[in-house]
Design a protein around this motif. Structure first.
Motif, PDB file in Angstrom:
ATOM      1  N   UNK A   1       0.842  -1.197   0.000  1.00 16.44           N
ATOM      2  CA  UNK A   1       0.000   0.000   0.000  1.00 16.44           C
ATOM      3  C   UNK A   1       0.875   1.245   0.000  1.00 16.44           C
ATOM      4  N   UNK A   2       0.235   2.389  -0.083  1.00 18.89           N
ATOM      5  CA  UNK A   2       0.989   3.650  -0.056  1.00 18.89           C
ATOM      6  C   UNK A   2       1.700   3.883  -1.375  1.00 18.89           C
ATOM      7  N   UNK A   3       2.987   3.658  -1.362  1.00 18.18           N
ATOM      8  CA  UNK A   3       3.799   3.977  -2.538  1.00 18.18           C
ATOM      9  C   UNK A   3       3.790   2.821  -3.546  1.00 18.18           C
ATOM     10  N   UNK A   4       2.671   2.664  -4.251  1.00 16.22           N
ATOM     11  CA  UNK A   4       2.535   1.599  -5.246  1.00 16.22           C
ATOM     12  C   UNK A   4       2.235   2.250  -6.602  1.00 16.22           C
ATOM     13  N   UNK A   5       2.464   1.536  -7.704  1.00 17.44           N
ATOM     14  CA  UNK A   5       2.285   2.178  -9.010  1.00 17.44           C
ATOM     15  C   UNK A   5       0.824   2.419  -9.394  1.00 17.44           C
ATOM     16  N   UNK A   6       0.626   3.333 -10.318  1.00 23.83           N
ATOM     17  CA  UNK A   6      -0.658   3.435 -11.010  1.00 23.83           C
ATOM     18  C   UNK A   6      -0.801   2.200 -11.889  1.00 23.83           C
ATOM     19  N   UNK A   7      -2.047   1.760 -12.123  1.00 21.86           N
ATOM     20  CA  UNK A   7      -2.249   0.506 -12.854  1.00 21.86           C
ATOM     21  C   UNK A   7      -3.627   0.466 -13.500  1.00 21.86           C
ATOM     22  N   UNK A   8      -3.846  -0.596 -14.248  1.00 21.93           N
ATOM     23  CA  UNK A   8      -5.175  -0.964 -14.703  1.00 21.93           C
ATOM     24  C   UNK A   8      -5.189  -2.475 -14.852  1.00 21.93           C
ATOM     25  N   UNK A   9      -6.376  -3.062 -14.833  1.00 30.00           N
ATOM     26  CA  UNK A   9      -6.512  -4.508 -15.014  1.00 30.00           C
ATOM     27  C   UNK A   9      -7.763  -4.736 -15.843  1.00 30.00           C
ATOM     28  N   UNK A  10      -7.571  -5.252 -17.047  1.00 25.52           N
ATOM     29  CA  UNK A  10      -8.680  -5.471 -17.980  1.00 25.52           C
ATOM     30  C   UNK A  10      -8.702  -6.915 -18.433  1.00 25.52           C
ATOM     31  N   UNK A  11      -9.846  -7.324 -18.931  1.00 29.51           N
ATOM     32  CA  UNK A  11      -9.993  -8.682 -19.430  1.00 29.51           C
ATOM     33  C   UNK A  11      -9.556  -8.808 -20.869  1.00 29.51           C
ATOM     34  N   UNK A  12      -9.166 -10.020 -21.232  1.00 29.07           N
ATOM     35  CA  UNK A  12      -8.875 -10.348 -22.630  1.00 29.07           C
ATOM     36  C   UNK A  12      -9.525 -11.704 -22.914  1.00 29.07           C
TER      37      UNK A  12
ATOM     38  N   UNK B   1       6.326  17.885 -16.131  1.00 30.28           N
ATOM     39  CA  UNK B   1       5.578  17.084 -15.165  1.00 30.28           C
ATOM     40  C   UNK B   1       4.617  16.145 -15.891  1.00 30.28           C
ATOM     41  N   UNK B   2       4.422  14.960 -15.316  1.00 34.83           N
ATOM     42  CA  UNK B   2       3.542  13.976 -15.963  1.00 34.83           C
ATOM     43  C   UNK B   2       2.611  13.359 -14.940  1.00 34.83           C
ATOM     44  N   UNK B   3       1.429  13.019 -15.429  1.00 29.38           N
ATOM     45  CA  UNK B   3       0.433  12.383 -14.578  1.00 29.38           C
ATOM     46  C   UNK B   3      -0.065  11.114 -15.269  1.00 29.38           C
ATOM     47  N   UNK B   4       0.036  10.003 -14.574  1.00 28.98           N
ATOM     48  CA  UNK B   4      -0.446   8.721 -15.086  1.00 28.98           C
ATOM     49  C   UNK B   4      -1.673   8.341 -14.274  1.00 28.98           C
ATOM     50  N   UNK B   5      -2.836   8.448 -14.891  1.00 28.96           N
ATOM     51  CA  UNK B   5      -4.093   8.157 -14.207  1.00 28.96           C
ATOM     52  C   UNK B   5      -4.439   6.683 -14.409  1.00 28.96           C
ATOM     53  N   UNK B   6      -4.596   5.962 -13.321  1.00 33.08           N
ATOM     54  CA  UNK B   6      -4.964   4.543 -13.371  1.00 33.08           C
ATOM     55  C   UNK B   6      -6.324   4.362 -14.029  1.00 33.08           C
ATOM     56  N   UNK B   7      -6.614   3.151 -14.408  1.00 32.50           N
ATOM     57  CA  UNK B   7      -7.961   2.827 -14.839  1.00 32.50           C
ATOM     58  C   UNK B   7      -8.936   3.340 -13.789  1.00 32.50           C
ATOM     59  N   UNK B   8      -9.925   4.111 -14.242  1.00 34.85           N
ATOM     60  CA  UNK B   8     -10.861   4.755 -13.317  1.00 34.85           C
ATOM     61  C   UNK B   8     -12.282   4.381 -13.728  1.00 34.85           C
ATOM     62  N   UNK B   9     -13.085   4.044 -12.744  1.00 34.40           N
ATOM     63  CA  UNK B   9     -14.431   3.558 -13.039  1.00 34.40           C
ATOM     64  C   UNK B   9     -15.446   4.232 -12.122  1.00 34.40           C
ATOM     65  N   UNK B  10     -16.685   3.759 -12.220  1.00 29.35           N
ATOM     66  CA  UNK B  10     -17.800   4.365 -11.488  1.00 29.35           C
ATOM     67  C   UNK B  10     -17.865   3.793 -10.075  1.00 29.35           C
ATOM     68  N   UNK B  11     -16.825   4.124  -9.309  1.00 26.76           N
ATOM     69  CA  UNK B  11     -16.737   3.673  -7.922  1.00 26.76           C
ATOM     70  C   UNK B  11     -16.630   4.916  -7.049  1.00 26.76           C
ATOM     71  N   UNK B  12     -17.497   4.992  -6.033  1.00 26.21           N
ATOM     72  CA  UNK B  12     -17.415   6.084  -5.062  1.00 26.21           C
ATOM     73  C   UNK B  12     -17.234   5.428  -3.694  1.00 26.21           C
ATOM     74  N   UNK B  13     -16.238   5.920  -2.940  1.00 25.06           N
ATOM     75  CA  UNK B  13     -15.848   5.171  -1.746  1.00 25.06           C
ATOM     76  C   UNK B  13     -15.270   3.852  -2.221  1.00 25.06           C
ATOM     77  N   UNK B  14     -15.919   2.764  -1.828  1.00 25.14           N
ATOM     78  CA  UNK B  14     -15.516   1.466  -2.388  1.00 25.14           C
ATOM     79  C   UNK B  14     -16.616   0.829  -3.218  1.00 25.14           C
ATOM     80  N   UNK B  15     -17.773   1.516  -3.325  1.00 27.52           N
ATOM     81  CA  UNK B  15     -18.933   0.895  -3.977  1.00 27.52           C
ATOM     82  C   UNK B  15     -19.054   1.257  -5.451  1.00 27.52           C
ATOM     83  N   UNK B  16     -19.461   0.269  -6.248  1.00 21.20           N
ATOM     84  CA  UNK B  16     -19.893   0.554  -7.615  1.00 21.20           C
ATOM     85  C   UNK B  16     -21.182   1.347  -7.531  1.00 21.20           C
ATOM     86  N   UNK B  17     -21.241   2.468  -8.280  1.00 20.57           N
ATOM     87  CA  UNK B  17     -22.501   3.207  -8.362  1.00 20.57           C
ATOM     88  C   UNK B  17     -23.020   3.134  -9.798  1.00 20.57           C
ATOM     89  N   UNK B  18     -24.330   3.222  -9.966  1.00 21.83           N
ATOM     90  CA  UNK B  18     -25.013   3.144 -11.265  1.00 21.83           C
ATOM     91  C   UNK B  18     -24.813   1.813 -11.993  1.00 21.83           C
TER      92      UNK B  18
END
Ligand code: 3EB
Length: 343
Positions: A168-179, A233-250
């Motif tokens: 936790x804490x200092x971990x990389x930005x990431x995404x995880x998708x299906x294939x 300066x650079x910003x790498x935004x991880x895969x981002x989805x419809x999650x607020x707090x920890x819950x899926x919304x909509x």
């Protein structure tokens, strides 16, 4: 130019444009990821090439994600990792078929892939992973009572614990998708000589703190990585989805999910600017990749991104399953900022 001002950029090209890079001797190419559901005929090259069996939507049969930086480069393999580096950045990729055995094959493949990445970075002397992309065959399929994405999370955590002592804490930005079924686990990454700053979202619980209802082992990633090299300066935004707090919304509503995802991305960009101490990044100026579970949702998402975001660069649309079965869309982004502006 000091070493930490070495530029980095990304372009989304056609295979024909990629041939142009080859013709120029790959002079400014650090690494490539090719997204296509078909066979893209590509000659062997010293440039690491991650082939991802994920289909572009729209009229492009293949999308080539080309990471550029300044040479000279050193390319090679370290264990199973194909890498290329210029001393400031490393691009690497590992492709691993899973042993079909007792249902643990996917955990083994994941742990091995991550071990190979960490060992490669040890060998090259690059401690800092900036961003890591994960493409998992059949991400949502349950095997032996556990979804493969959750198996992946367990194995990824084990590898981070073993090699970094930290999940936790200092971990990389990431995404995880299906294939699609039958393919390989594909992992590619950018690492740097300089550490980035892990950014968390004011609207979302850090994924590494998710409660156990999403799996006994939490995902190991940060919402974004900020790189503060003064010139770029650079910003790498991880895969981002419809999650607020920890819950899926909509759940079931792709339009509302897209809106919520954009709100999450804007909040993350604002947080990155706050931590950087200036307006370095603007949501409209990022380069986006959007993953849609259902190709038929394309029109809705395209229209909403045009309306609510008006991105300066064309968005790349890909057809992929998202890590929670109730998520229909996930969006990632890269931002290359300008010099700091006064507030
Ligand atoms: C989420 O926010 C949605 O497991 O590496 C986004 C980015 C997601 C990265 C990962 C998962 C990952 O939890 C899914």
């Amino acid at each position: 130019m000091t070493r930490s001002d070495t530029p980095l950029g990304v372009d989304y090209l056609t295979p024909e444009q990629l041939d142009g890079c080859r013709a120029r001797g790959w002079a400014d190419v650090l690494g490539v990821a090719v997204f296509s559901s078909g066979e893209v005929p590509l000659q062997a090259t010293e440039v690491p090439l991650a082939r991802v069996a994920v289909r572009p939507l729209g009229d492009r049969p293949a999308v080539c994600e080309v990471w550029r930086s300044a040479g000279p480069f050193d390319s090679g393999t370290a264990g199973l990792v194909h890498y290329r580096t210029n001393g400031q950045f490393v691009f690497g990729r590992v492709t691993l078929a899973e042993a079909d055995s007792d249902g643990n094959g996917f955990r083994f493949a994941t742990e091995r892939a991550y071990a190979e990445v960490f060992r490669c970075l040890e060998t090259l002397g690059f401690p800092h992973i900036i961003r890591i992309w994960n493409y998992l065959p059949e991400i949502n399929r349950e095997v032996g009572g556990l979804e493969r994405y959750r198996q992946f999370n367990e194995a990824r955590q084990r590898a981070f614990k073993a090699f970094r002592g930290q999940v936790n804490g200092n971990v990389p930005a990431a995404c995880a998708l299906g294939s699609p079924p039958g393919g390989s686990l594909v992992v590619y990454f950018l690492a740097g000589a300089d550490a980035g700053i892990a950014i968390e979202s004011p609207r979302q619980m850090s994924a590494y703190n998710y409660p156990p209802q999403y799996g006994e082992f939490s995902p190991t990633f940060a919402r974004a990585t900020l790189m503060r090299a003064p010139a770029q300066p650079m910003l790498f935004v991880s895969g981002t989805a419809s999650i607020v707090g920890h819950r899926t919304v909509h759940p079931g509503d792709v339009l509302a999910q897209t809106r919520e995802t954009l709100i999450n991305i804007r909040a993350l960009v604002a947080e990155a600017n706050r931590i950087a101490g200036g307006q370095l990044f603007a949501a409209e100026q990022l380069k986006y990749k959007a993953y849609l579970r259902h190709p038929g949702d394309m029109r809705i998402v395209v229209d909403e991104l045009r309306r609510a975001l008006q991105p300066a660069e064309p968005v790349v649309y890909l057809n992929a399953d998202v890590c929670r079965a109730d998520l229909l869309v996930e969006i990632e982004a890269v931002g290359i900022g300008g010099p700091p502006q006064a507030h």
